[in-house]
Design a protein around this motif. Sequence first.
Motif, PDB file in Angstrom:
ATOM      1  N   MET A 127      40.343  54.159  35.699  1.00  0.00           N
ATOM      2  CA  MET A 127      39.852  53.296  35.329  1.00  0.00           C
ATOM      3  C   MET A 127      41.137  52.342  34.435  1.00  0.00           C
ATOM      4  N   LYS A 128      41.194  51.377  34.596  1.00  0.00           N
ATOM      5  CA  LYS A 128      42.498  50.421  33.849  1.00  0.00           C
ATOM      6  C   LYS A 128      41.527  49.664  32.811  1.00  0.00           C
ATOM      7  N   ASP A 129      42.432  49.396  31.670  1.00  0.00           N
ATOM      8  CA  ASP A 129      41.787  48.319  30.792  1.00  0.00           C
ATOM      9  C   ASP A 129      42.479  47.029  31.274  1.00  0.00           C
ATOM     10  N   ALA A 130      42.226  45.902  30.473  1.00  0.00           N
ATOM     11  CA  ALA A 130      42.645  44.549  30.644  1.00  0.00           C
ATOM     12  C   ALA A 130      44.199  44.448  31.056  1.00  0.00           C
ATOM     13  N   ALA A 131      44.978  45.228  30.310  1.00  0.00           N
ATOM     14  CA  ALA A 131      46.420  45.250  30.293  1.00  0.00           C
ATOM     15  C   ALA A 131      46.994  45.916  31.466  1.00  0.00           C
ATOM     16  N   GLY A 132      45.972  46.739  32.019  1.00  0.00           N
ATOM     17  CA  GLY A 132      46.545  47.495  33.424  1.00  0.00           C
ATOM     18  C   GLY A 132      46.846  49.170  32.856  1.00  0.00           C
TER      19      GLY A 132
ATOM     20  N   ILE B 145      46.140  52.723  32.451  1.00  0.00           N
ATOM     21  CA  ILE B 145      45.184  53.751  32.823  1.00  0.00           C
ATOM     22  C   ILE B 145      44.390  54.370  31.675  1.00  0.00           C
ATOM     23  N   GLN B 146      43.254  54.227  31.699  1.00  0.00           N
ATOM     24  CA  GLN B 146      42.160  54.715  30.475  1.00  0.00           C
ATOM     25  C   GLN B 146      41.599  56.004  30.861  1.00  0.00           C
ATOM     26  N   ARG B 147      41.106  56.014  32.313  1.00  0.00           N
ATOM     27  CA  ARG B 147      40.406  57.219  32.703  1.00  0.00           C
ATOM     28  C   ARG B 147      40.505  57.381  34.116  1.00  0.00           C
ATOM     29  N   GLU B 148      40.692  58.795  34.896  1.00  0.00           N
ATOM     30  CA  GLU B 148      40.876  59.119  36.020  1.00  0.00           C
ATOM     31  C   GLU B 148      39.918  59.973  36.662  1.00  0.00           C
ATOM     32  N   GLY B 149      39.488  60.079  37.917  1.00  0.00           N
ATOM     33  CA  GLY B 149      38.446  60.841  38.137  1.00  0.00           C
ATOM     34  C   GLY B 149      37.678  60.575  39.460  1.00  0.00           C
TER      35      GLY B 149
END
Length: 55
Positions: free
Chosen positions: A1-6, A8-12
């Motif tokens: 999961m990426k935020d608006a700036a690109g 990466i906030q979370r992976e799974g």
Amino acid sequence: MKDAAGKIQREGKIGSTRHELDVWIKTLPQPRTIAMEATIFTGGFTIICFPMQRR
């Protein structure tokens, strides 16, 4: 999961059932925007997710 700036906030991995997607989407911060790369599965995913965005 990426935020608006690109960033990466979370992976799974998540399952693809309606229940698993519903549980996952409820963990996301609001407001939220969901985007998905077009694949052969995109149609089924959008059928499940678009009604959820109105909750």
